[in-house]
Write an enzyme that holds these catalytic residues in place. Sequence first.
Site: not given
Ligand SMILES: Nc1ncnc2c1ncn2[C@@H]1O[C@H](COP(=O)(O)OP(=O)(O)O)[C@@H](O)[C@H]1O
Ligand SMILES: NC(=O)OP(=O)(O)O
Length: 314
Positions: A12-13, A129, A214, A276
């Site tokens: 997302g970032n 979701k 995704k 992930k």
């Molecule tokens: N065990 C872990 N190790 C590393 N990060 C973790 C863990 N559990 C939770 N996280 C968090 O999960 C985040 C990633 O998930 P998310 O922000 O939903 O993903 P995305 O980057 O796809 O948007 C990391 O930035 C961290 O803050």
């Molecule tokens: N579709 C999907 O996984 O979107 P985000 O990563 O933004 O949650």
Amino acid sequence: MTKRKIVVALGGNAILSKDASSEAQQAALRTTAKYLVKFVEQGDDLIISHGNGPQVGNLLLQQAAGSTEKNPAMPLDTAVAMTQGSIGYWMQNALDEELAAAGITKDVATVVTQVEVDPKDGAFTSPTKPIGPFYNQAEAEKLQKDHPEYTYVEDAGRGYRRVVPSPKPIGVNEYRVVDTLVGAGVIPISVGGGGVPVVREGNRLVGREAVIDKDFASEKLAELVHADLLIILTAVDNIYVNFNKPDQKKLEHVSIQELEDYEKDNQFAKGSMLPKVQAAVDFVKNSSHGQAVVTSLENIGEFLENGQGTIISK
Ligand SMILES: Nc1ncnc2c1ncn2[C@@H]1O[C@H](COP(=O)(O)OP(=O)(O)O)[C@@H](O)[C@H]1O
Ligand SMILES: NC(=O)OP(=O)(O)O
């Protein structure tokens, strides 16, 4: 260094932090593109995927706000396709600019991708979701009252969000097109927003209102195109055990068995790191030679030069 076929899933970032304007998202993607060009500079073939949770939720709200009988709001599957188009356009535009700046002649193309799901997937009756903006508790309670057909839940202590069904991908309809583009030297952007969820009815693919994760869709695509690497980019350089605790431990080289053991020990947060980890494990398990990597955009240079990041192998 041998040429590798890499599926890169953007977190997302990479697209949106606070400001949801098109200018801010395009600016973020230009920064993202600078990092991704490092792979191209060293000769790797890239396939790019991205999320759409915030964007597709915002789009549904815009659709609802402007809808009339003559100009109806579009359903969620169509909204996912619309976000593949908009984010794909921004990503193509940003990569075109950064590739040119690096003196590389390479085309980038977004593929509107339909991802097959099982109509009986339990996710259809159990939405998980999160999409769109965050609300405070009072706002969420009012929205829930006004929209009993929707579900709002607390999202990891950050506020409340609407949640929608997120079925597991079982096939990627356009994977051969994606592979053909890679073979022709093009960088495809595919399974954006997890792909448009569709179910097969005879010869027809019929859209379903859902948002596929995704990371899972990228894993399925990586399997189907026989990728060498699945790289999942997020906000942290590594996966951790005891994350955010005084004794947190960075995982560097880890086997799927070790990750599965940590998963049983509830080390990975549901809805953030867990999908992930599961996508990475599935890819390594289901591919003959593939590895998976979880790291941050900012760490790509360190990953390429020194192998830093969490690297998952058989
Ligand atoms: N065990 C872990 N190790 C590393 N990060 C973790 C863990 N559990 C939770 N996280 C968090 O999960 C985040 C990633 O998930 P998310 O922000 O939903 O993903 P995305 O980057 O796809 O948007 C990391 O930035 C961290 O803050
Ligand atoms: N579709 C999907 O996984 O979107 P985000 O990563 O933004 O949650």
